[in-house]
Design an enzyme around this catalytic site. Structure first.
Site, PDB file in Angstrom:
ATOM      1  N   LYS A   1      -3.012  -0.119  -0.431  1.00  0.00           N
ATOM      2  CA  LYS A   1      -1.994   0.946  -0.451  1.00  0.00           C
ATOM      3  C   LYS A   1      -2.387   2.028  -1.463  1.00  0.00           C
ATOM      4  CE  LYS A   1       1.876  -2.183   0.695  1.00  0.00           C
ATOM      5  NZ  LYS A   1       3.116  -2.827   0.200  1.00  0.00           N
TER       6      LYS A   1
ATOM      7  N   LYS B   1      12.548  -3.788   2.614  1.00  0.00           N
ATOM      8  CA  LYS B   1      13.073  -4.516   1.450  1.00  0.00           C
ATOM      9  C   LYS B   1      12.962  -3.645   0.192  1.00  0.00           C
ATOM     10  CE  LYS B   1      12.401  -8.509  -1.527  1.00  0.00           C
ATOM     11  NZ  LYS B   1      11.709  -9.788  -1.789  1.00  0.00           N
TER      12      LYS B   1
ATOM     13  N   HIS C   1      -7.902 -17.929  29.160  1.00  0.00           N
ATOM     14  CA  HIS C   1      -8.772 -16.963  29.846  1.00  0.00           C
ATOM     15  C   HIS C   1      -9.317 -15.932  28.874  1.00  0.00           C
ATOM     16  CE1 HIS C   1      -7.316 -18.670  33.655  1.00  0.00           C
ATOM     17  NE2 HIS C   1      -6.171 -18.783  33.000  1.00  0.00           N
TER      18      HIS C   1
ATOM     19  N   GLU D   1       4.684   3.620   5.526  1.00  0.00           N
ATOM     20  CA  GLU D   1       4.728   3.725   6.994  1.00  0.00           C
ATOM     21  C   GLU D   1       6.175   3.880   7.461  1.00  0.00           C
ATOM     22  OE1 GLU D   1       3.159   1.349   5.244  1.00  0.00           O
ATOM     23  OE2 GLU D   1       1.436   0.506   6.326  1.00  0.00           O
TER      24      GLU D   1
ATOM     25  N   GLU E   1       0.132 -14.565   4.561  1.00  0.00           N
ATOM     26  CA  GLU E   1       0.577 -13.790   3.393  1.00  0.00           C
ATOM     27  C   GLU E   1       1.157 -14.728   2.331  1.00  0.00           C
ATOM     28  OE1 GLU E   1       3.809 -10.468   3.270  1.00  0.00           O
ATOM     29  OE2 GLU E   1       1.908  -9.417   3.614  1.00  0.00           O
TER      30      GLU E   1
ATOM     31  N   GLY F   1      10.051 -10.887   2.056  1.00  0.00           N
ATOM     32  CA  GLY F   1      10.038 -10.102   3.297  1.00  0.00           C
ATOM     33  C   GLY F   1       9.793 -10.967   4.515  1.00  0.00           C
ATOM     34  N   ARG F   2       8.770 -11.854   4.427  1.00  0.00           N
ATOM     35  CA  ARG F   2       8.414 -12.662   5.597  1.00  0.00           C
ATOM     36  C   ARG F   2       9.389 -13.801   5.833  1.00  0.00           C
ATOM     37  NH1 ARG F   2       4.876 -12.595   1.546  1.00  0.00           N
ATOM     38  NH2 ARG F   2       4.482 -14.495   0.341  1.00  0.00           N
TER      39      ARG F   2
HETATM   40  O1  F6P Z   1       2.491  -6.419   3.576  1.00  0.00           O
HETATM   41  C1  F6P Z   1       3.078  -6.176   2.365  1.00  0.00           C
HETATM   42  C2  F6P Z   1       4.572  -6.143   2.501  1.00  0.00           C
HETATM   43  O2  F6P Z   1       5.133  -5.960   1.244  1.00  0.00           O
HETATM   44  C3  F6P Z   1       5.138  -7.397   3.159  1.00  0.00           C
HETATM   45  O3  F6P Z   1       5.220  -8.487   2.285  1.00  0.00           O
HETATM   46  C4  F6P Z   1       6.463  -6.871   3.615  1.00  0.00           C
HETATM   47  O4  F6P Z   1       7.087  -7.714   4.564  1.00  0.00           O
HETATM   48  C5  F6P Z   1       6.041  -5.516   4.205  1.00  0.00           C
HETATM   49  O5  F6P Z   1       4.993  -5.065   3.345  1.00  0.00           O
HETATM   50  C6  F6P Z   1       7.152  -4.497   4.304  1.00  0.00           C
HETATM   51  O6  F6P Z   1       7.728  -4.329   3.040  1.00  0.00           O
HETATM   52  P1  F6P Z   1       9.192  -3.638   2.972  1.00  0.00           P
HETATM   53  O7  F6P Z   1      10.131  -4.531   3.724  1.00  0.00           O
HETATM   54  O8  F6P Z   1       9.497  -3.550   1.512  1.00  0.00           O
HETATM   55  O9  F6P Z   1       9.079  -2.279   3.632  1.00  0.00           O
END
Ligand code: F6P
Length: 537
Positions: free
Chosen positions: A502, A197, A374, A203, A343, A257-258
């Protein structure tokens, strides 16, 4: 919105909770609810008529209905980021104008979905092919959090509908995740969807750079533009990273995002299962939206799930909530709901910035049944802490294998009964009587086998695992989270708690990447050991 503890309904619930117990509660006062094809049974909840009425009063006194209307109308219900939360607009069936900052957003949403449709159909048909003119057989989605969990859950649940390229999900910055995925793939037939987003998540960008190197090494630099697309709410950043506008699938920054799998973030779903399947997902979610908007509180499934959660969390003092889908294809639901719930409502400050003096989101965890039986069900049955649970059943068998389905259902219902009814020491003592002669010995053994019960369970049934009912299920939990956010007087749409980690990681990196940078004093022993251990053969 008010501090809930000042509300008459909250005080009434507190008074009730002091006296209520499973025996006094007897039969739950909550009737089952049907919504958007889903069915929910609340007969195993410690909620009598007085509790139910006080919970419904809490909805009124908290202003849930007004806030719900505000959210659907595009108001800035995410005040700390000054944004609306219009994930429901992504799946709306109406084209009635919906204005954000003076602009009708409906045409833009339609255009974004049309691009997902056109592109996914072109990839699936082979109209768009790789740099060496081969049809794409595999898609690798690079993304994390909301740019991973929703699409990955839906793709894994819809495996029986997947008739397009195989879709893989890589999220972790641990290179093993990308290595292990690419090791199985042919670069000439692999498409990457880089989903972020913000287009700043380290990452994802790190994985994208390494995936690009993989394509360059095998196909040459000119192949990159053919094998990569970006999905983002930050198109300018994607372009700055080399993605041409034609290869960028946008969505709006008022989609959390979620909450974003309904947007272009759902591209992997359309690639794997076809756009019609994705459209069914949106339709199911829209059906749940309509139910949430129109159903009176006492028959409103998202509202009732939210109230039960608040009753168990704030008045029964449960610190965790288990999501137990008795369907292997729903195995990733707990992971998606962990982000969606924790979150969103894992907050400790109210909308005015004041620290809360009451608890909010419990620890959400879970696993597909019967597997959990289990592993952690021992604690759920006999642990010192009581956890509430949602148990999900699928009515129709997902497999043709004889007797498997009936055993799955029998186990799910058995667990719900064992959680709720338990088994007393007297009953066990009586069972042991002929077997264990010594009375003291018998009593001791019986105590170890007591199931206290009183573990509340909501049983939910979906007819089958298909796109429509999955959409309804995820939208149900999105609205549950929203209602709890209103009642807890918190912002369910921001996530400031992810920022500090971060920042520390970025500051630490130089002392990990090179030997001559002095590391922070408190880390020197650990980092020294890490470097030493890394050299050990
Ligand atoms: O965990 C933090 C966060 O900003 C989430 O809210 C989001 O879904 C995820 O990292 C990935 O963010 P992006 O879609 O901006 O890479």
């Amino acid at each position: 919105m008010p501090n809930p503890t000042t509300l008459a309904a909250w005080k009434k619930l507190a008074a009730i909770s002091v006296t209520i117990s499973a025996k006094q509660a007897g039969e739950s006062a909550l009737k089952p609810i049907h919504a958007a094809g889903l069915y929910a049974d609340f007969s195993r909840q410690l909620i009598d008529a007085a509790t139910r009425e006080a919970l419904l009063a809490l909805v009124d006194e908290s202003g849930v209905i007004k806030q719900r209307a505000a959210m659907f109308a595009g108001a800035a219900v995410n005040p700390t980021e000054n944004r609306p939360a219009l994930h429901a607009a992504l799946r709306a069936s109406t084209s009635a104008p919906l204005h954000v900052a003076g602009v009708d957003v409906r045409p833009g949403i339609r255009a974004q979905l049309d691009r997902v449709k056109t592109f996914s159909e072109a990839i699936r048909s082979g109209k768009i092919r790789g740099a060496s003119d081969q049809k794409f057989t595999d898609v690798v989605n690079l993304g994390i959090g909301g740019s991973l969990l929703g699409p990955e859950f839906i793709c894994s649940a819809l495996t029986k509908f997947a008739d397009g390229p195989r879709v893989h999900f890589v999220s972790n910055v641990d290179g093993a995740h990308l290595d292990d995925t690419l090791a199985k793939l042919n670069p000439a037939t692999t498409l990457f969807t880089v989903t972020s987003k913000t287009f700043t998540t380290d990452e994802t960008l790190t994985n994208a750079r390494s995936a690009t190197a993989w394509i360059v090494n095998h196909l040459g630099a000119e192949a990159v533009s053919t094998h990569f697309v970006a999905v983002t709410a930050a198109p300018k950043l994607a372009m700055a990273n080399g993605y041409p506008a034609t290869h960028i699938f946008e969505f709006n920054d008022w989609v959390g995002g979620r909450f974003s799998l309904w947007s272009s973030v759902g591209l992997p779903i359309a690639l794997a299962c076809g756009y019609e399947c994705f459209a069914q997902l949106l339709a199911g979610a829209n059906a749940m939206d309509e139910h949430f908007i129109n159903a009176p509180a006492a028959e409103n499934l998202p509202v009732m799930l939210a109230l039960i959660g608040i009753w168990n969390r704030n008045f029964q003092h449960m610190t965790s909530h288990a999501v137990l889908p008795y369907a292997q294809r729903l195995a990733m639901l707990p992971s998606h709901l962990q982000q969606l719930e924790m979150e969103s409502t894992g907050k400790s400050v109210d909308l005015d910035g004041k620290r809360l003096d009451y608890p909010t989101c419990p620890i959400i965890f879970g696993q597909a049944g019967t597997n959990g039986q289990h592993s952690f069900h021992q604690l759920l049955h006999q642990g010192t802490d009581i956890s509430s649970a949602d148990i999900l059943l699928v009515a129709r068998p997902e497999s043709g294998l004889k007797e498997h389905h009936e055993k799955l259902i029998a186990n799910a219902i058995a667990q719900a009964d064992a959680f709720w009814q338990g088994k007393s020491s007297a009953a066990i003592f009586a069972e042991l009587t002929p077997k264990v002669a010594d009375e003291d010995e018998r009593r001791k053994i019986a105590e170890h086998r007591v199931h206290p019960g009183g573990r509340p369970v909501t049983m939910m049934v979906m007819p089958t695992v298909d796109a429509y009912h999955l959409g309804a299920l995820v939208a149900l939990y999105e609205h549950k989270v929203f209602v709890q956010g209103v009642i807890w007087n918190i912002n369910p749409f921001d996530q400031w708690g992810v920022e500090l980690g971060k920042k520390i990681a970025v500051a630490l990196l130089p002392s990990l990447m090179s030997t001559d940078i002095t590391s922070p004093a408190h880390l020197q022993t650990l980092l020294a050991h890490l470097k030493h251990a890394a050299q050990l053969k």
